[in-house]
Design a protein around this motif. Structure first.
Motif, PDB file in Angstrom:
ATOM      1  N   MET A   1      20.987  80.516  13.752  1.00  0.00           N
ATOM      2  CA  MET A   1      22.154  79.632  13.588  1.00  0.00           C
ATOM      3  C   MET A   1      21.692  78.167  13.639  1.00  0.00           C
ATOM      4  SD  MET A   1      25.683  79.933  15.683  1.00  0.00           S
ATOM      5  CE  MET A   1      25.317  81.541  16.368  1.00  0.00           C
ATOM      6  N   ALA A   2      22.147  77.369  12.690  1.00  0.00           N
ATOM      7  CA  ALA A   2      21.656  75.980  12.645  1.00  0.00           C
ATOM      8  C   ALA A   2      22.240  75.157  13.791  1.00  0.00           C
ATOM      9  CB  ALA A   2      22.039  75.363  11.302  1.00  0.00           C
ATOM     10  N   LEU A   3      21.403  74.292  14.306  1.00  0.00           N
ATOM     11  CA  LEU A   3      21.829  73.405  15.398  1.00  0.00           C
ATOM     12  C   LEU A   3      22.071  71.995  14.849  1.00  0.00           C
ATOM     13  CD1 LEU A   3      22.059  72.520  18.421  1.00  0.00           C
ATOM     14  CD2 LEU A   3      19.571  72.208  18.378  1.00  0.00           C
ATOM     15  N   ILE A   4      23.195  71.405  15.239  1.00  0.00           N
ATOM     16  CA  ILE A   4      23.513  70.023  14.854  1.00  0.00           C
ATOM     17  C   ILE A   4      23.748  69.230  16.136  1.00  0.00           C
ATOM     18  CG2 ILE A   4      25.139  68.521  13.614  1.00  0.00           C
ATOM     19  CD1 ILE A   4      24.137  70.273  11.537  1.00  0.00           C
ATOM     20  N   VAL A   5      23.223  67.989  16.180  1.00  0.00           N
ATOM     21  CA  VAL A   5      23.506  67.104  17.323  1.00  0.00           C
ATOM     22  C   VAL A   5      24.528  66.063  16.875  1.00  0.00           C
ATOM     23  CG1 VAL A   5      22.533  65.362  18.882  1.00  0.00           C
ATOM     24  CG2 VAL A   5      21.250  67.462  18.388  1.00  0.00           C
ATOM     25  N   HIS A   6      25.589  65.903  17.658  1.00  0.00           N
ATOM     26  CA  HIS A   6      26.581  64.859  17.412  1.00  0.00           C
ATOM     27  C   HIS A   6      26.431  63.779  18.476  1.00  0.00           C
ATOM     28  CE1 HIS A   6      30.039  67.317  15.283  1.00  0.00           C
ATOM     29  NE2 HIS A   6      28.846  67.576  14.759  1.00  0.00           N
ATOM     30  N   LYS A   7      26.477  62.509  18.070  1.00  0.00           N
ATOM     31  CA  LYS A   7      26.511  61.423  19.057  1.00  0.00           C
ATOM     32  C   LYS A   7      27.809  60.636  18.864  1.00  0.00           C
ATOM     33  CE  LYS A   7      25.850  56.972  20.318  1.00  0.00           C
ATOM     34  NZ  LYS A   7      26.231  55.676  19.743  1.00  0.00           N
ATOM     35  N   TYR A   8      28.509  60.363  19.940  1.00  0.00           N
ATOM     36  CA  TYR A   8      29.746  59.578  19.865  1.00  0.00           C
ATOM     37  C   TYR A   8      29.581  58.309  20.684  1.00  0.00           C
ATOM     38  CZ  TYR A   8      31.818  63.614  17.657  1.00  0.00           C
ATOM     39  OH  TYR A   8      32.079  64.630  16.776  1.00  0.00           O
ATOM     40  N   GLY A   9      29.844  57.151  20.065  1.00  0.00           N
ATOM     41  CA  GLY A   9      29.697  55.858  20.739  1.00  0.00           C
ATOM     42  C   GLY A   9      30.898  55.531  21.623  1.00  0.00           C
ATOM     43  N   GLY A  10      30.831  54.351  22.229  1.00  0.00           N
ATOM     44  CA  GLY A  10      31.825  53.940  23.225  1.00  0.00           C
ATOM     45  C   GLY A  10      33.255  53.910  22.703  1.00  0.00           C
ATOM     46  N   THR A  11      33.457  53.362  21.507  1.00  0.00           N
ATOM     47  CA  THR A  11      34.819  53.295  20.960  1.00  0.00           C
ATOM     48  C   THR A  11      35.330  54.704  20.688  1.00  0.00           C
ATOM     49  OG1 THR A  11      34.095  51.283  19.858  1.00  0.00           O
ATOM     50  CG2 THR A  11      36.219  52.163  19.170  1.00  0.00           C
ATOM     51  N   SER A  12      34.438  55.550  20.179  1.00  0.00           N
ATOM     52  CA  SER A  12      34.816  56.931  19.858  1.00  0.00           C
ATOM     53  C   SER A  12      35.222  57.706  21.111  1.00  0.00           C
ATOM     54  CB  SER A  12      33.627  57.638  19.192  1.00  0.00           C
ATOM     55  OG  SER A  12      33.027  56.805  18.233  1.00  0.00           O
ATOM     56  N   MET A  13      34.698  57.285  22.266  1.00  0.00           N
ATOM     57  CA  MET A  13      34.999  57.931  23.557  1.00  0.00           C
ATOM     58  C   MET A  13      35.955  57.061  24.377  1.00  0.00           C
ATOM     59  SD  MET A  13      33.209  60.766  23.792  1.00  0.00           S
ATOM     60  CE  MET A  13      33.221  61.117  25.558  1.00  0.00           C
ATOM     61  N   GLY A  14      36.590  56.062  23.718  1.00  0.00           N
ATOM     62  CA  GLY A  14      37.264  54.982  24.431  1.00  0.00           C
ATOM     63  C   GLY A  14      38.502  55.319  25.245  1.00  0.00           C
ATOM     64  N   SER A  15      39.110  56.485  25.056  1.00  0.00           N
ATOM     65  CA  SER A  15      40.309  56.850  25.822  1.00  0.00           C
ATOM     66  C   SER A  15      40.356  58.371  25.884  1.00  0.00           C
ATOM     67  CB  SER A  15      41.569  56.340  25.102  1.00  0.00           C
ATOM     68  OG  SER A  15      41.684  56.986  23.838  1.00  0.00           O
ATOM     69  N   THR A  16      41.202  58.913  26.750  1.00  0.00           N
ATOM     70  CA  THR A  16      41.275  60.377  26.819  1.00  0.00           C
ATOM     71  C   THR A  16      41.811  60.939  25.494  1.00  0.00           C
ATOM     72  OG1 THR A  16      43.366  60.093  27.977  1.00  0.00           O
ATOM     73  CG2 THR A  16      41.459  60.646  29.329  1.00  0.00           C
ATOM     74  N   GLU A  17      42.659  60.162  24.828  1.00  0.00           N
ATOM     75  CA  GLU A  17      43.172  60.597  23.518  1.00  0.00           C
ATOM     76  C   GLU A  17      42.005  60.746  22.533  1.00  0.00           C
ATOM     77  OE1 GLU A  17      45.963  62.262  22.196  1.00  0.00           O
ATOM     78  OE2 GLU A  17      46.284  61.568  24.262  1.00  0.00           O
ATOM     79  N   ARG A  18      41.135  59.705  22.515  1.00  0.00           N
ATOM     80  CA  ARG A  18      39.972  59.736  21.608  1.00  0.00           C
ATOM     81  C   ARG A  18      39.035  60.887  21.987  1.00  0.00           C
ATOM     82  NH1 ARG A  18      39.226  53.837  19.883  1.00  0.00           N
ATOM     83  NH2 ARG A  18      40.885  53.778  18.330  1.00  0.00           N
ATOM     84  N   ILE A  19      38.874  61.127  23.283  1.00  0.00           N
ATOM     85  CA  ILE A  19      37.975  62.207  23.733  1.00  0.00           C
ATOM     86  C   ILE A  19      38.538  63.565  23.266  1.00  0.00           C
ATOM     87  CG2 ILE A  19      37.061  63.401  25.786  1.00  0.00           C
ATOM     88  CD1 ILE A  19      36.821  60.610  27.105  1.00  0.00           C
ATOM     89  N   LYS A  20      39.863  63.688  23.295  1.00  0.00           N
ATOM     90  CA  LYS A  20      40.464  64.943  22.799  1.00  0.00           C
ATOM     91  C   LYS A  20      40.195  65.107  21.306  1.00  0.00           C
ATOM     92  CE  LYS A  20      44.244  65.091  26.150  1.00  0.00           C
ATOM     93  NZ  LYS A  20      45.685  64.866  26.307  1.00  0.00           N
ATOM     94  N   ASN A  21      40.203  63.991  20.580  1.00  0.00           N
ATOM     95  CA  ASN A  21      39.884  64.061  19.143  1.00  0.00           C
ATOM     96  C   ASN A  21      38.428  64.456  18.921  1.00  0.00           C
ATOM     97  OD1 ASN A  21      42.309  63.570  17.906  1.00  0.00           O
ATOM     98  ND2 ASN A  21      42.040  61.344  17.879  1.00  0.00           N
ATOM     99  N   VAL A  22      37.530  63.912  19.761  1.00  0.00           N
ATOM    100  CA  VAL A  22      36.117  64.293  19.660  1.00  0.00           C
ATOM    101  C   VAL A  22      36.006  65.804  19.881  1.00  0.00           C
ATOM    102  CG1 VAL A  22      33.848  64.109  20.791  1.00  0.00           C
ATOM    103  CG2 VAL A  22      35.172  62.035  20.317  1.00  0.00           C
ATOM    104  N   ALA A  23      36.724  66.312  20.895  1.00  0.00           N
ATOM    105  CA  ALA A  23      36.658  67.757  21.195  1.00  0.00           C
ATOM    106  C   ALA A  23      37.131  68.575  19.989  1.00  0.00           C
ATOM    107  CB  ALA A  23      37.503  68.070  22.435  1.00  0.00           C
ATOM    108  N   LYS A  24      38.196  68.104  19.338  1.00  0.00           N
ATOM    109  CA  LYS A  24      38.705  68.843  18.156  1.00  0.00           C
ATOM    110  C   LYS A  24      37.654  68.884  17.047  1.00  0.00           C
ATOM    111  CE  LYS A  24      43.547  67.610  18.649  1.00  0.00           C
ATOM    112  NZ  LYS A  24      44.482  66.576  18.242  1.00  0.00           N
ATOM    113  N   ARG A  25      36.989  67.732  16.843  1.00  0.00           N
ATOM    114  CA  ARG A  25      35.978  67.665  15.777  1.00  0.00           C
ATOM    115  C   ARG A  25      34.799  68.587  16.108  1.00  0.00           C
ATOM    116  NH1 ARG A  25      35.536  63.742  11.894  1.00  0.00           N
ATOM    117  NH2 ARG A  25      36.914  62.333  13.043  1.00  0.00           N
ATOM    118  N   VAL A  26      34.361  68.518  17.352  1.00  0.00           N
ATOM    119  CA  VAL A  26      33.216  69.340  17.778  1.00  0.00           C
ATOM    120  C   VAL A  26      33.578  70.828  17.654  1.00  0.00           C
ATOM    121  CG1 VAL A  26      31.804  69.977  19.787  1.00  0.00           C
ATOM    122  CG2 VAL A  26      32.256  67.551  19.288  1.00  0.00           C
TER     123      VAL A  26
END
Ligand code: ADP
Ligand code: ASP
Ligand code: MG
Length: 416
Positions: A1-26
């Motif tokens: 199975m292929a492995l991908i690394v995702h990096k999210y910067g400060g703005t992308s992690m800037g609020s719990t709302e944004r963190i929930k969006n990161v979780a959805k994308r991941v």
């Protein structure tokens, strides 16, 4: 199975709302069958806040203690993201750098990664877990927590991708790729579909902070396919679309050769210039001036030594603005005592503007076009340095944005 690394910067992690969006994308990527490691930064503003607290206590905080606290922002991020993934039904586990471990040297606040252990992480991935690892931090051989320099989560991500033999490293940020120049300074800046590794290395080292320079070095050393893309799009956008969005750092020279001669304009506001006048023009002088500066751990960038007049010359160099006062102290102490130079002056309000492009190798006249453009704007050039694929000039900081806009236009880099 292929492995991908995702990096999210400060703005992308800037609020719990944004963190929930990161979780959805991941989760979307995981559902599509990829193994995923996520490397987040601290929530935006957090690292600055922490460093500010330290400076309220101590003007020049002890570097070990500074790393101890500066690294905590990322620890909050990994825990929150792991919870956000668990909340939507994913198996997830978070680790601090020392738990992996990500080993570094002991150069606090600018440590270099020496090795990354893959055993624990690979076992978690095999169990179907999404692994979340702190960006920016590591641990030295004595167990001290270290950090990798500002913007260092990019480097953590690419280094982890290389160590774990990922298929690709995706750097999610608050712009949708690498542009011809900072789109916050020139609104006509154009997104590049690809940028060569060499150009990205120059742009990062000349001030384009979209990627930390060491992350680009890792990408090059391990030929790790690395892509810069936006975290602010719909997290559920079709994967096929997302996978080709943003800017790919390419290792193929010829992808850009057909395009413009100049790929981008980089700038760095945080420069300072020091000049020693009336230095005796004899062997060993450059070493005597710059040796103590290097011993003080100050990086020197541009250097000019003038033609000598009656056995005396002037010697000018630039340092990061944050090191200006320290460099001045070192110069005053060593130069006056040992070299007998006339006087030292400095200017901490200078900026560097650079044009970058591999096409420069096969085109002449780039420098004269650059100098003409600056002269038409009445901008005085204080220092010049060149390499095969870049020309940099040092100018008064108040003209920096004007210079960037004028050069962007003169080299035809605007969006069509
Ligand atoms: P992150 O927090 O995601 O690491 P950064 O602030 O470190 O984000 O980097 C992204 C920023 O880099 C953008 O918001 C943009 O202002 C800046 N930037 C500078 N030069 C460029 C460039 N050539 N292309 C794109 N962005 C750039
Ligand atoms: N949080 C760190 C910083 O602000 C590292 C990073 O964001 O990449 O510099
Ligand atoms: Mg960054």
């Amino acid at each position: 199975m292929a492995l991908i690394v995702h990096k999210y910067g400060g703005t992308s992690m800037g609020s719990t709302e944004r963190i929930k969006n990161v979780a959805k994308r991941v989760a979307k990527w995981h559902d599509a069958g990829y193994q995923i490691i996520v490397v987040p930064s601290a929530m935006s503003g957090e690292t600055n806040r922490i460093i500010g607290l330290a400076k309220e206590i101590m003007a020049e905080p002890d570097p070990r203690e500074l790393d101890m606290i500066a690294s905590t922002g990322e620890q909050v991020s990994v825990g929150l993201l792991s919870m956000a993934l668990q909340a939507i039904g994913k198996k997830a586990v978070s680790y601090a750098g020392w738990q992996v471990p990500i080993k570094t040297d002991s150069a606090y606040t600018k440590a270099r990664i020496s090795s990354i252990d893959d055993v624990k992480v690979k076992a978690d991935l095999a169990e179907g877990k999404i692994v979340i690892i702190t960006g920016f931090q590591g641990v030295d051989d004595l167990g001290n927590i270290t950090t990798l320099g500002r913007g260092g989560s990019d480097t953590s991500a690419v280094a982890i991708a290389a160590a774990m033999k990922a298929q690709e490293c995706l750097i999610y940020t608050d712009v949708d790729g690498v542009y011809t120049t900072d789109p916050r300074v020139v609104s006509e800046a154009r997104r590049l579909n690809t940028v060569t590794f060499e150009e990205m290395l120059e742009m990062a080292s000349l001030g384009s902070k979209v990627l930390q320079i060491r992350s680009v070095e890792f990408a090059g050393n391990y030929r790790m396919p690395t892509r810069v893309l936006s975290s602010l799009t719909d997290p559920l956008m079709p994967l096929a679309e997302e996978i080709v969005s943003g800017t790919l750092i390419s290792f193929e020279e010829d992808t850009n050769m057909e395009q413009a001669t100049i790929t981008g304009i980089a700038f760095n506001r945080d420069e300072a210039k020091l000049t020693v006048f009336g230095v005796p023009d004899k062997p060993g002088i450059a070493y005597q001036i710059l040796g103590p500066v290097a011993d003080a751990n100050i990086e020197v960038d541009m250097i000019i030594q003038n033609q000598s007049v009656e056995g005396k010359t002037d010697f000018t160099f630039t340092v990061p603005r944050a090191d200006y006062n320290k460099a001045m102290e070192v110069l005053n102490a060593s130069v006056k005592a040992h070299i007998g130079a006339g006087s030292i002056i400095g200017d901490a309000k200078v900026s560097k503007v650079s044009v970058v492009g591999v096409g420069m190798r096969s085109h002449v006249g780039i420098a004269s076009q650059m100098f003409r453009t600056l002269s038409e704007e009445g901008i005085n050039i204080q220092m010049i340095s060149t390499s095969e694929i870049k020309i940099s000039v040092l100018i008064d900081e108040k003209y920096m944005e004007l210079a960037v806009r004028a050069l962007h236009k003169a080299f035809g880099l605007e969006a069509a």
